[in-house]
Design a protein around this motif. Sequence first.
Motif, PDB file in Angstrom:
ATOM      1  N   ALA A  71      -5.747   4.786   1.213  1.00 18.95           N
ATOM      2  CA  ALA A  71      -7.170   4.986   0.921  1.00 18.95           C
ATOM      3  C   ALA A  71      -7.527   6.467   0.855  1.00 18.95           C
ATOM      4  CB  ALA A  71      -8.019   4.272   1.971  1.00 18.95           C
TER       5      ALA A  71
ATOM      6  N   TYR B 253      -2.559   1.454   5.033  1.00 19.50           N
ATOM      7  CA  TYR B 253      -3.807   1.238   4.301  1.00 19.50           C
ATOM      8  C   TYR B 253      -4.696   2.475   4.363  1.00 19.50           C
ATOM      9  CZ  TYR B 253      -2.219  -3.576   4.886  1.00 19.50           C
ATOM     10  OH  TYR B 253      -1.469  -4.727   4.894  1.00 19.50           O
TER      11      TYR B 253
ATOM     12  N   CYS C 131      -8.171  -1.742  -0.760  1.00 25.49           N
ATOM     13  CA  CYS C 131      -8.218  -0.362  -0.249  1.00 25.49           C
ATOM     14  C   CYS C 131      -8.171   0.645  -1.385  1.00 25.49           C
ATOM     15  CB  CYS C 131      -7.064  -0.121   0.714  1.00 25.49           C
ATOM     16  SG  CYS C 131      -7.287  -0.836   2.347  1.00 25.49           S
TER      17      CYS C 131
ATOM     18  N   THR D 239     -11.415   0.370  -3.698  1.00 26.10           N
ATOM     19  CA  THR D 239     -12.610   0.886  -3.027  1.00 26.10           C
ATOM     20  C   THR D 239     -12.565   2.403  -2.895  1.00 26.10           C
ATOM     21  OG1 THR D 239     -12.839  -1.178  -1.776  1.00 26.10           O
ATOM     22  CG2 THR D 239     -14.005   0.753  -0.934  1.00 26.10           C
TER      23      THR D 239
END
Length: 209
Positions: free
Chosen positions: A19, A15, A72, A75
């Motif tokens: 990201a 993750y 993730c 965002t």
Amino acid sequence: MLESVGSLTGSPWIYAVVAVSVLLDVFLPVLPSGVLVITAATAAAAGSTATIAGAAGQVEREVPSLLVLVLCAATASVLGDLVAYRLAWRGGDRFDRAIARSRRLTRAQERLGAALSRGGGALVIIARFAPAGRSVVSLGAGAARRRVTEFLPWSALAGVAWAGYSVGLGYFGGQWLGASWVGAAVSVLALFAAGSLAAYVMRRPAPTA
């Protein structure tokens, strides 16, 4: 393909890697953020858990959560857009001159300004799928001093649409074609096809009133 990155897709670090990659590819479009998202989603297609052979026998390995992957990626996409937007906003005359020297950036800036003025921002969503389109639009919006309330909602929609599409490609490709390099490769090709179509739409002249 999944075997070569099994240790990563089987770890919560996937993750963070997704990201960071999505956040930075607004400045470095060569980063394979889409490929990472698809690979992780393809791993998720294998099931909620998978077993791998280890030195001590069979070991359970968690696979990525689709919802967390979407959150993730979406965002990080919005945060990257905002960073690029703010940098361009504060760039001053030097950045404006750099924009003026790029026909692509100038044309995108003009089209984006017209679209946002009409209350629509579909160009922001389309650009998210095009190679380097996200960079062009985010920097163009900041350089044109567009209000953040005009740009941010469309950036959020673009991030969710792109993340959902990429995760969906990886997951359903893995379900239909098997959670292997074949499923991931076909999904990546579908992502590139969407990017080519988006780039074509962005290159088209803006319609005249």
